[in-house]
Scaffold this active site. Structure first.
Site, PDB file in Angstrom:
ATOM      1  N   CYS A 113       0.855  -1.187   0.000  1.00  0.00           N
ATOM      2  CA  CYS A 113       0.000   0.000   0.000  1.00  0.00           C
ATOM      3  C   CYS A 113       0.892   1.239   0.000  1.00  0.00           C
ATOM      4  CB  CYS A 113      -0.896  -0.019   1.238  1.00  0.00           C
ATOM      5  SG  CYS A 113      -2.097   1.318   1.293  1.00  0.00           S
ATOM      6  N   CYS A 164      -6.250  -8.981  -4.045  1.00  0.00           N
ATOM      7  CA  CYS A 164      -5.456  -8.797  -5.267  1.00  0.00           C
ATOM      8  C   CYS A 164      -4.340  -9.833  -5.391  1.00  0.00           C
ATOM      9  CB  CYS A 164      -4.900  -7.378  -5.353  1.00  0.00           C
ATOM     10  SG  CYS A 164      -3.604  -6.978  -4.148  1.00  0.00           S
TER      11      CYS A 164
END
Length: 203
Positions: free
Chosen positions: A107, A186
């Site tokens: 992230c 993901c």
């Protein structure tokens, strides 16, 4: 049962990702500097490795025996110059290669889609650190998923969209719950492998 290790798993977004991984029935490990940062509802449900992401041996210990890696390192709203996250990313990539692990999500920030001169002044330092991380991620030759959210909101889940190499453009925020879920999901979608992914809520 798939094994996943989180770096930054006790932060706002990290906690959401960890809880979602547990809901999926995954075996979850966290690298933590202090057990005091682990939320009470996660105690006993996750394996804790005490250590520091800037110390290579601690990172190796955390990655040993794992299958997937999720990096949600943050500064807890501290905006002064730092290299701790990029040092940590260097150690994570090195340890993954040594352990023959391939898949990780990380992230970062949608500010990386902007011209650096247009990034708000207060975020310049942290954006520079994110850029260092992104550059090493893109060069690592592993199956990365670099997820670049805009403002991470303490809001309920909602419909969201993703795009490669750009923001999806619907809004300037994403629910921390949706972001945490996507950081895990993901990893199971090969279409996202080796991609820089923008994400945001559809308003």
């Amino acid at each position: 049962m798939q094994k996943i290790v989180f770096f930054g798993g006790t932060g706002m977004t990290g906690q959401c990702a960890v809880r979602y991984a547990l809901q999926k029935g995954m075996a979850v490990r966290l690298l933590v500097r202090s057990e005091a940062t682990v939320p009470e509802d996660l105690t006993g449900k996750v394996e804790l490795i005490k250590g520091d992401v800037t110390k290579p041996d601690d990172v190796k210990k955390a990655i040993e025996g794992q299958e997937l890696v999720c990096v949600v390192l943050g500064t807890r709203n501290e905006l002064k110059p730092t290299t701790a996250m990029s040092e940590g990313m260097t150690n994570i990539i090195a340890a993954m290669k040594e352990a023959s692990l391939k898949k990780f999500s990380v992230c970062l920030s949608s500010f990386l889609f902007m011209d650096p001169e247009k990034v708000p002044g207060m975020f310049v330092n942290i954006n520079g650190e994110h850029r260092r991380m992104l550059e090493m991620v893109k060069a690592c030759e592993l199956e990365y998923r670099a997820v670049l959210p805009p403002h991470i909101a303490d809001e309920p889940q909602a419909k969201f969209d993703t795009a490669y190499d750009k923001p999806p453009g619907h809004s300037r925020s994403i629910s921390k719950l949706d972001l945490g879920q996507f950081l895990v999901d993901c990893l199971f979608d090969e279409a996202h492998s080796g991609k820089v992914i923008g994400i945001c809520t559809v308003k």
